[in-house]
Design a protein around this motif. Sequence first.
Motif, PDB file in Angstrom:
ATOM      1  N   ALA A  17       0.871  -1.281   0.062  1.00  0.00           N
ATOM      2  CA  ALA A  17       0.083   0.012   0.074  1.00  0.00           C
ATOM      3  C   ALA A  17       0.746   1.315  -0.172  1.00  0.00           C
ATOM      4  N   ALA A  18       1.816   1.289   0.837  1.00  0.00           N
ATOM      5  CA  ALA A  18       2.903   2.603   0.936  1.00  0.00           C
ATOM      6  C   ALA A  18       3.521   2.687  -0.395  1.00  0.00           C
ATOM      7  N   ALA A  19       4.136   1.600  -1.031  1.00  0.00           N
ATOM      8  CA  ALA A  19       4.849   1.680  -2.472  1.00  0.00           C
ATOM      9  C   ALA A  19       3.468   2.246  -3.516  1.00  0.00           C
ATOM     10  N   ALA A  20       2.346   1.405  -3.644  1.00  0.00           N
ATOM     11  CA  ALA A  20       1.421   1.828  -4.479  1.00  0.00           C
ATOM     12  C   ALA A  20       0.982   3.214  -4.263  1.00  0.00           C
ATOM     13  N   ARG A  21       0.671   3.981  -3.084  1.00  0.00           N
ATOM     14  CA  ARG A  21       0.514   5.428  -2.833  1.00  0.00           C
ATOM     15  C   ARG A  21       1.695   6.111  -3.451  1.00  0.00           C
ATOM     16  N   GLU A  22       2.818   5.877  -3.217  1.00  0.00           N
ATOM     17  CA  GLU A  22       3.830   6.765  -3.840  1.00  0.00           C
ATOM     18  C   GLU A  22       4.194   6.658  -5.269  1.00  0.00           C
ATOM     19  N   LEU A 132      -9.254   9.400  -7.414  1.00  0.00           N
ATOM     20  CA  LEU A 132     -10.465   9.091  -6.882  1.00  0.00           C
ATOM     21  C   LEU A 132     -10.431   8.892  -5.216  1.00  0.00           C
ATOM     22  N   GLU A 133      -9.087   9.111  -4.952  1.00  0.00           N
ATOM     23  CA  GLU A 133      -8.735   8.908  -3.575  1.00  0.00           C
ATOM     24  C   GLU A 133      -9.214   7.549  -2.712  1.00  0.00           C
ATOM     25  N   GLU A 134      -9.184   6.688  -3.489  1.00  0.00           N
ATOM     26  CA  GLU A 134      -9.753   5.289  -3.040  1.00  0.00           C
ATOM     27  C   GLU A 134      -8.398   4.242  -3.403  1.00  0.00           C
ATOM     28  N   THR A 135      -8.241   3.433  -1.733  1.00  0.00           N
ATOM     29  CA  THR A 135      -7.411   2.582  -2.040  1.00  0.00           C
ATOM     30  C   THR A 135      -8.267   1.251  -1.270  1.00  0.00           C
ATOM     31  N   TYR A 136      -8.023   0.084  -2.076  1.00  0.00           N
ATOM     32  CA  TYR A 136      -8.531  -1.155  -1.825  1.00  0.00           C
ATOM     33  C   TYR A 136      -7.489  -2.110  -1.609  1.00  0.00           C
ATOM     34  N   ALA A 137      -7.581  -2.601  -0.357  1.00  0.00           N
ATOM     35  CA  ALA A 137      -6.076  -3.566   0.010  1.00  0.00           C
ATOM     36  C   ALA A 137      -6.889  -4.686   0.717  1.00  0.00           C
ATOM     37  N   ALA A 138      -6.080  -5.710   0.689  1.00  0.00           N
ATOM     38  CA  ALA A 138      -6.599  -7.001   1.420  1.00  0.00           C
ATOM     39  C   ALA A 138      -5.014  -7.718   1.768  1.00  0.00           C
ATOM     40  N   ALA A 144     -10.607  -7.537   3.527  1.00  0.00           N
ATOM     41  CA  ALA A 144     -10.375  -6.590   2.448  1.00  0.00           C
ATOM     42  C   ALA A 144     -11.024  -5.247   3.037  1.00  0.00           C
ATOM     43  N   ALA A 145     -10.321  -4.175   2.678  1.00  0.00           N
ATOM     44  CA  ALA A 145     -10.837  -2.719   3.159  1.00  0.00           C
ATOM     45  C   ALA A 145     -10.777  -1.729   2.094  1.00  0.00           C
ATOM     46  N   LEU A 146     -11.641  -0.815   2.029  1.00  0.00           N
ATOM     47  CA  LEU A 146     -11.416   0.490   1.126  1.00  0.00           C
ATOM     48  C   LEU A 146     -11.189   1.580   2.023  1.00  0.00           C
ATOM     49  N   ASN A 147     -10.199   2.141   1.835  1.00  0.00           N
ATOM     50  CA  ASN A 147      -9.716   3.282   2.751  1.00  0.00           C
ATOM     51  C   ASN A 147      -9.966   2.887   4.320  1.00  0.00           C
TER      52      ASN A 147
END
Length: 272
Positions: A17-22, A132-138, A144-147
């Motif tokens: 998630a950190a790498a994807a946001r960067e 879209l300021e949306e982060t899906y992660a699992a 799994a979560a959205l934001n």
Amino acid sequence: MSLDPNRDALAARDLLAAAAREAGEVARAYFRVGATTSAAVKTKPGGSPVTDADLAADALLKRRLGEAFPEAGWLSEETVDDAARLGRRALIVVDPIDGTRAFVDGDPRWAVSVALIFDGRPVAGVVHAPALEETYAAARGAGAALNGAPLKPPIRSDGAGYRVAGPKPLLNAMGARLGATMHIVPFVPSLAYRMCLVASGALDFAVAGANSNDWDIAAADLILEEAGGRLVEASGDRLRYNQARIQRHVLLGAPDALAPRLLEAFRAAAGA
């Protein structure tokens, strides 16, 4: 980190998630809502576009995730495939910008898709849509979560029809087989994001035409599974990754509760 998928899935998810946001911020610097990207655009063999933003995000992800998971192989849309990955138990699968045409045209529905595979299945996955300021992660076994908010797709009744996305001929054929109305939403350019919309309940199910690649779907596969759904080809079996074949046949993403009924119609429509 030295990977133990049973112990480290949550930590792996957070690293992805950190790498994807960067990487998303790198790409976002070139993005213009409703206008053509500021990045240089080239055409790859086969006719699909690639931009400086794709390449910059890909390079960042390879550097960050290579440091985090030195034992993992690498598979990315923007990197030449290396068959040496087939000998690794762990694999990073990346699409630095899933939906490049949307990105180029100023459509915000593009995403950074990153997954960690272990022994053929995802153990951590992130689909980050910066515009879209949306982060899906699992993470495997952790949901799994959205934001940060847990995902569990609601199930709608047949009486209300189905809200769906994907190729219209395939969806209409499924609707005829099911005897149900298909409310087809406008084209969702990022396949990873399309499948995440099923995980969130924004769509009842989604399909993908043939010839998607593992980098399009690996992260969304886990997100959908951990939200209580599945991503399958017509066989109905869970997908296996880090194979020589990375291109897929038609795909169905659906909640588990709907999948048995949908699969029959999906097989018939895909066969047709």
